[in-house]
Enzyme design. Structure first.
Site, PDB file in Angstrom:
ATOM      1  N   HIS A   1       0.872  -1.101   0.084  1.00 36.68           N
ATOM      2  CA  HIS A   1       0.046  -0.087  -0.014  1.00 36.68           C
ATOM      3  C   HIS A   1       0.749   1.225   0.149  1.00 36.68           C
ATOM      4  O   HIS A   1       0.417   2.242  -0.886  1.00 36.68           O
ATOM      5  CB  HIS A   1      -0.865  -0.086   1.253  1.00 36.68           C
ATOM      6  CG  HIS A   1      -1.770   1.106   1.345  1.00 36.68           C
ATOM      7  ND1 HIS A   1      -3.039   1.374   1.256  1.00 36.68           N
ATOM      8  CD2 HIS A   1      -1.495   2.380   1.812  1.00 36.68           C
ATOM      9  CE1 HIS A   1      -3.468   2.325   1.520  1.00 36.68           C
ATOM     10  NE2 HIS A   1      -2.712   3.204   1.989  1.00 36.68           N
ATOM     11  N   GLU A   2       2.003   1.305   0.896  1.00 35.57           N
ATOM     12  CA  GLU A   2       2.531   2.659   0.936  1.00 35.57           C
ATOM     13  C   GLU A   2       3.613   2.850  -0.230  1.00 35.57           C
ATOM     14  O   GLU A   2       3.647   3.769  -0.552  1.00 35.57           O
ATOM     15  CB  GLU A   2       3.340   2.373   2.389  1.00 35.57           C
ATOM     16  CG  GLU A   2       2.643   2.682   3.593  1.00 35.57           C
ATOM     17  CD  GLU A   2       1.789   3.440   3.805  1.00 35.57           C
ATOM     18  OE1 GLU A   2       1.961   4.719   3.127  1.00 35.57           O
ATOM     19  OE2 GLU A   2       0.668   3.386   4.615  1.00 35.57           O
TER      20      GLU A   2
ATOM     21  N   HIS B   1       1.802   4.566  -2.736  1.00 31.80           N
ATOM     22  CA  HIS B   1       1.864   5.961  -2.597  1.00 31.80           C
ATOM     23  C   HIS B   1       3.054   6.697  -3.001  1.00 31.80           C
ATOM     24  O   HIS B   1       3.075   7.553  -3.557  1.00 31.80           O
ATOM     25  CB  HIS B   1       1.531   6.473  -1.091  1.00 31.80           C
ATOM     26  CG  HIS B   1       0.286   6.519  -0.564  1.00 31.80           C
ATOM     27  ND1 HIS B   1      -0.857   6.863  -1.210  1.00 31.80           N
ATOM     28  CD2 HIS B   1      -0.246   5.709   0.603  1.00 31.80           C
ATOM     29  CE1 HIS B   1      -1.818   6.594  -0.519  1.00 31.80           C
ATOM     30  NE2 HIS B   1      -1.607   5.686   0.693  1.00 31.80           N
TER      31      HIS B   1
END
Length: 432
Positions: free
Chosen positions: A245-246, A249
């Site tokens: 997920h990170e 980003h």
């Protein structure tokens, strides 16, 4: 970025309390307060992302994408005074736990058959990005791609102390994806820097220096949410998807709702939703935005769902990451540096593309090859002979070098590259 629901029982009926698990939205608010042009920067970034995405949709570019391999260095920041590695409740996690996370990244970003990263969703796609632990450190010495740093501090607030973490140890972020693993305080289990580092067309020379992005670039993960084995892992976020997920980003992806009620992530194939998945289950969720009822894509890696629910990146998310990679100076440098160039016997310089439209093509990119290591002296002049910019670089190898083009007027420029007494000159054309 995850959200958990904790049940508080204090001699009263149970109540649910949502806690923010990802630091990106929190950091965005702080950046808005600190930099007056932050929202303008975001808006211009999005508009330019959309231009590139539309170009890709109207061409074969997305079919012809190359597979990128990104070198990773994992910095374990721990408070184990005896430097013991591994074991329960030990921030100084084992090598095997780190390697499990790299494997999970590759399963998720390559949609690998037979793994948790595979899906049959109609819009699910292979992101065509690989990750590997670095095998050479910044001094070109052999490395495992893992560093360990002892500190007395028991944990960190990832958003407020991101630059403090980076100051402890950080490798060149134009050559490595830095991932720091430590204990998180205040409920945040992951944070990543977003690729807003480019000087975007439209902001002009008055653009504020985003100093935070100069000091920190990478991903921070709580040790209890890193990998899927070998240590103490959380109950719902124990399959390595916090890092997936990170890193999303870091590559330019947003939450599906854009952190707003019925907001946008600028990807047409992710449903517009009211809010992120705050449940600890994989139960179906629906949203009603603009009077349209739709099923949430809780399996998307950029939602807040538990790890076991996640297995989808979409085609538009892939297109968006490719567009962001082409806009971000640091990301472009990292990808270029990840593919060492073949040396040439004599100094050779290539400018691509040329002519350059800053709005479309971004910065001036020089491909410079020579033999062995040499000091480089690079100057950019306009046709009047006035020096626009110069770079003095020591002990360089063949590679890519950039000049920002956003502030340059349309016209002709000359770049001179000198290495060991040999000079090559190239004419550059700026068009708008």
């Amino acid at each position: 970025m995850k959200k958990l629901l904790f049940i508080l029982i204090i001699l009263m009926p149970s109540m649910l309390l949502a806690q923010d698990k990802c630091g990106v939205a929190l950091d965005d608010k702080k950046m808005q307060e600190k930099y007056s042009d932050w929202n303008q920067r975001k808006s211009l970034f999005e508009s330019q992302i959309q231009v590139i995405q539309n170009q890709r949709k109207n061409s074969l570019a997305r079919i012809e994408d190359k597979i990128y391999t990104i070198p990773v260095v994992v910095h374990v920041i721990h408070n184990n005074a005896n430097n013991v590695i591994g074991g329960a409740n030990n921030i100084n996690i084992a090598d095997a736990q780190i390697m499990s996370q790299i494997q999970i990244l590759n399963e998720d970003y390559r949609k690998k058959l037979g793994t948790n990263g595979y899906n049959t969703n109609a819009v699910g796609t292979d992101m065509e990005i690989n990750f590997k632990l670095a095998d050479r450190d910044p001094n070109n010495n052999p490395t495992t791609g893992i560093t360990r740093t002892y500190v007395r501090q028991n944990g960190f607030s990832f958003v407020e102390e991101k630059t403090k973490i980076a100051a402890l140890i950080q490798w060149d972020n134009t050559k490595y994806l830095n991932i720091w693993v430590t204990r998180g305080n205040n409920g945040v289990i992951g944070y990543a820097s977003f690729p807003y580092d480019s000087k975007l067309e439209g902001l002009g020379a008055t653009t504020q220096n985003i100093s935070d992005q100069e000091l920190f670039d990478g991903v921070i993960i709580d040790y209890r949410n890193f990998g899927n084995c070998c240590g103490t892992l959380s109950q719902s976020y124990n399959l390595g998807r916090t890092t997936t997920h990170e890193v999303g980003h870091w590559l330019g992806l947003l939450h599906p709702n854009g952190d707003e009620y019925c907001g946008t992530d600028y990807c047409n194939d992710t449903p517009q939703i009211e809010s992120l998945n705050l449940n600890t289950t994989c139960d179906k969720l629906t949203s009603n935005c603009n009077s349209i009822s739709i099923t949430n894509m809780i399996e998307n890696y950029m939602d807040y769902s538990p790890d076991r629910c996640m297995n989808v990146f979409t085609v538009d998310q892939k297109n968006r990451t490719r567009a962001a990679l082409s806009l971000s100076t640091k990301r472009k440098l990292l990808l270029d540096n990840a593919e060492p160039l073949t040396d040439s016997e004599r100094l050779q310089v290539t400018v691509t593309p040329n002519p350059i439209n800053p709005t479309v093509n971004g910065n001036i990119k020089l491909k410079v090859t020579f033999k062995d290591e040499k000091d480089l002296f690079i100057q950019l002049h306009d046709l009047r002979g006035i020096l626009v910019e110069e770079k003095v670089l020591t002990q360089q190898r063949s590679g890519y070098y950039y000049f920002e083009s956003e502030s340059l007027a349309s016209g002709y420029y000359i770049v001179n590259v000198t290495a060991a007494g040999e000079t090559v000159s190239k004419k550059i054309v700026i068009t708008r």
